[in-house]
Structures are given as structure tokens and as C-alpha cells.
Design an enzyme around this catalytic site. Structure first.
Site, PDB file in Angstrom:
ATOM      1  N   SER A 286      -0.503  -4.650 -16.192  1.00 18.64           N
ATOM      2  CA  SER A 286       0.100  -4.929 -17.493  1.00 18.64           C
ATOM      3  C   SER A 286       1.345  -5.792 -17.415  1.00 18.64           C
ATOM      4  CB  SER A 286       0.444  -3.613 -18.205  1.00 18.64           C
ATOM      5  OG  SER A 286       1.346  -2.848 -17.422  1.00 18.64           O
TER       6      SER A 286
ATOM      7  N   GLU B 258      11.603   2.109 -26.274  1.00 19.45           N
ATOM      8  CA  GLU B 258      12.442   2.190 -25.077  1.00 19.45           C
ATOM      9  C   GLU B 258      11.504   2.201 -23.878  1.00 19.45           C
ATOM     10  OE1 GLU B 258      15.180   5.432 -25.247  1.00 19.45           O
ATOM     11  OE2 GLU B 258      16.117   4.735 -27.120  1.00 19.45           O
TER      12      GLU B 258
ATOM     13  N   HIS C 278       7.568  -2.600 -19.245  1.00 21.14           N
ATOM     14  CA  HIS C 278       6.942  -3.789 -19.837  1.00 21.14           C
ATOM     15  C   HIS C 278       7.984  -4.697 -20.470  1.00 21.14           C
ATOM     16  CE1 HIS C 278       3.757  -0.655 -19.741  1.00 21.14           C
ATOM     17  NE2 HIS C 278       3.115  -1.660 -19.165  1.00 21.14           N
TER      18      HIS C 278
END
Length: 382
Positions: free
Chosen positions: A168, A348, A352
Site C-alpha cells: 500500500s 491519524e 500511509h
């Protein structure tokens, strides 16, 4: 439209298009049978700066239509039905009377070019190369004052390709998650059109699950001799679940070696990228290393197999520590409630990135390419 040679030339805006071009009016919506048009929930307007439009069949100064007439697409996609492959896109944009600023992305969110400004009377021609999967070239237009005058699309199958395998932190994040972005999503804009970035990274994948799901095999089907394969895993290899988890000095290295061997079997060039750090700080303001032995193991493998290594872990550590505990939040998906409509309750997230952080990490990858003198990639950096 020439489907045999895979070449398309579009003339945008009101009025008659230039001879040899396909006219695209602001009202043209995408249709499967027609094979091109606008789609999405944004809006498209059009203007012509000519005082008098050409009549049908008139050719005198017909090329002026390419400049005088344009579409103003805001938050919409222009879609062209094409066979899967690699395509070179040449776009011209500008306005005789107004300053413009156009943001152009491919697919949902791939940053293929930096924002494109022009001053009144200036016209810019920009070029990039993009992979197409799913039978549609999708170009998304936005910006403070976007314009599109002309678009040329042609097959470019021999273009040097960087394939990305990762998780990711690398992937092209969907637009619904804006401003969430992976560094691979921002990388294309940092190369000239001589390089295409084909990002196969997928959220939640490890070096193990990526292969088990057939994703490496999908890359190999497209890979040519002299292409590059950039490999960044670690975040999900650290997980305890059986489908993803690996051990640093055994299975992690074994799976990474499968990528290296597969690329070399294709006469392509593997490059290892240490996993980018998460944003966790110690009390003294230094960054806490959550990857540990996985970084050491990848470095060992790079030495054993004589593979170039970009140490994104080390560079991201320096980046976050320089920004500090609070400043580093600007790189990550940290936002207040209401700041982004896609994350209305606030976020938060210490793993990422938002686009700003993803772009900075992509720049660090470029710096690694330059430091290693990876040719011809270094020559094609913008």
C-alpha cells in the site's frame, strides 16, 4: 480513429475539427460504441476564441482551430477505448486570453505530469507514456483553470518499463481515498516520456502473497529485456497470518530471490527497495525502527545476489526526523475533521501517505536511481 495502427488524434472544443482529427465537443459523453468521450460527475465547458467559425469543409487556416477552440474539463475523465498495452500521449493546452492551470492524471490517480501552467497566449505541448489495463485509457482533468486543446494517442509498446511490486505504500491509491497516495503513484511524473511506470503494487500484500496471487506472473507476461523490476516489501511480511507472514532471514529472502531470478530470466533488471519507515517516534525525537531484521535481510540479499538497492528505509528515516514529530504528519494521512471530504471524521495514519509525502518519497527513489547511476533510467529523469 485508427484501431489497426492504434493511433488517435482528438481536436477539442466547439466548431468543426481540423481535418484528420476527431472532434470532441464539451457535450460528448463516453459511449462504448463510439469509443471515446467524457465521463464523470464534474463538468465540461468549451470556448472558441475565433470570431467566426470555419464552415464545413473549409480548410483555410484550419489549424487555427487547434489553438482557438478548447474544452474546459473540471473533475471529469476523458476516456478512449483502446486495446491493453502501452501508449504515448501528447497533449496541447493553453488559451489565447487567459492564464491556465491544468492537472492531468491517468486512471483514477496516477500522477503522469506535474501541474501544467500557461500564461495568456501561451500553448504548451506535454508528453507522457502510460500503461493501459482493462481496455480504456482514462485521463482525469482538474486544476484551477484547466484546458485541453489537442490530444494525440499512439501505441508505444517498446518503451522502457519500470514494473513496481509492492504494498500500500507503493500502490496507486483509488481517488475515493484522496489525498492518500503511494510513492509509485507519484513516480511517473518524475520521468520523461521515454519511461513508463507500470505499478502492480497492491495494498496488504507481502513478498509471499503477491506471488501466491499470481501478481508477479502478470508482470512477467508484459516484461521485456532491459526493463526494470523495483521490489519493495516488508510491511505485511511482518504480519503473523500464514498467507502473508515471512521470516526475515529465511522465507523473506527466499521470496525476494524469486523476484530477482524471475526478472533476470527475462533479461530484465531487478532493483531492491528497503521498506519505507512508519511514523513512530521515540521520546528523544528519533524514529523507531519497526522493520528491524527485514531491512538487514534485504541488504544481505542485495549483496549476495549483486542487486542494486535503494535504501528507502534509511532515507525516509532522515526525512521524518528532519521534519520532526509534528512536521512529519504533513507527509502522512493525518488530517482534522472536515479537512478532506473523503475523510470527514479526520485521520491519524502513521503508515500511509498523502500526496505530498508520496511525492517526496518518489523523489528519494529518483535520488537513489541517480546515486546508483542506473542507466538509462538516470538519463530519462525529468
Amino acid at each position: 480513429m485508427n484501431s489497426v495502427n492504434r493511433e488517435w488524434a482528438f481536436d477539442f472544443g466547439p466548431g468543426q475539427p481540423m481535418k484528420g482529427y476527431i472532434g470532441v465537443s464539451p457535450q460528448l459523453r463516453y459511449d462504448e460504441e463510439v469509443g471515446y468521450g467524457f465521463e464523470g460527475n464534474g463538468q465540461v465547458n468549451g470556448r472558441s476564441r475565433r470570431q467566426q467559425e470555419l464552415s464545413v469543409g473549409e480548410t483555410h487556416h484550419a489549424e487555427e482551430h487547434l489553438i482557438h477552440s478548447f474544452c474546459i474539463p473540471i473533475g471529469v475523465n476523458f476516456v478512449v477505448k483502446v486495446p491493453d498495452g502501452t501508449y504515448r500521449v501528447i497533449a496541447q493546452m493553453g488559451d489565447l486570453l487567459a492564464d491556465t492551470l491544468t492537472v492531468l492524471k491517468a486512471g483514477e490517480s496516477k500522477a503522469v505530469l506535474p501541474p501544467i501552467p500557461t500564461i495568456a497566449g501561451q500553448f504548451r505541448t506535454v508528453m507522457f507514456t502510460v500503461p493501459v489495463r482493462g481496455g480504456k485509457l482514462v485521463l482525469r482533468f482538474s486544476g484551477a483553470a484547466p484546458r485541453i486543446n489537442v490530444l494525440n494517442v499512439s501505441s508505444a509498446e517498446e518503451t522502457l518499463t519500470i514494473f513496481l511490486a509492492g504494498d500500500s505504500t507503493v500502490t496507486d491509491q483509488p481517488s475515493i481515498g484522496y489525498p492518500n497516495a503511494g510513492w509509485g503513484q507519484m513516480l511517473p511524473q518524475l520521468f520523461k516520456h521515454d519511461v513508463v511506470v507500470d505499478n502492480h503494487a497492491e495494498s496488504g500484500r507481502s513478498s509471499r502473497s503477491f506471488i501466491d496471487e499470481g501478481r508477479l506472473e502478470s508482470i512477467l507476461e508484459k516484461m521485456k529485456a532491459e526493463d526494470f523490476l523495483f521490489i519493495q516489501f516488508g510491511h505485511n511480511d511482518e504480519k503473523s497470518d500464514i498467507p502473508r507472514g515471512t521470516e526475515p532471514f529465511t522465507t523473506y529472502k527466499q521470496y525476494l530471490k524469486l523476484y530477482i531470478d524471475a526478472a533476470r530470466d527475462q533479461q530484465a533488471r531487478p532493483v531492491l527497495v528497503t521498506p519505507v519507515h512508519r511514523r513512530y517516534f521515540n521520546e528523544d525525537g528519533t524514529l523507531s525502527d519497526t522493520h528491524g531484521d527485514y531491512i538487514i535481510a534485504m541488504k544481505e540479499l542485495a549483496m549476495e545476489e549483486d542487486v542494486p538497492l535503494i535504501d528507502l528505509a534509511a532515507e525516509s528515516k532522515l526525512l521524518y526526523e528532519a521534519a520532526g514529530i509534528e512536521g512529519s504528519k504533513d507527509y502522512f494521512m493525518w488530517s482534522y475533521p472536515g479537512e478532506y471530504m473523503n475523510h470527514s471524521g479526520g485521520v491519524e495514519d502513521n503508515t500511509h501517505f498523502q500526496e505530498r509525502g508520496a511525492l517526496r518519497l518518489a523523489e528519494l527513489v529518483i535520488e537513489g536511481i541517480i546515486k546508483l547511476d542506473l542507466q538509462p533510467l538516470r538519463m530519462y529523469v525529468r
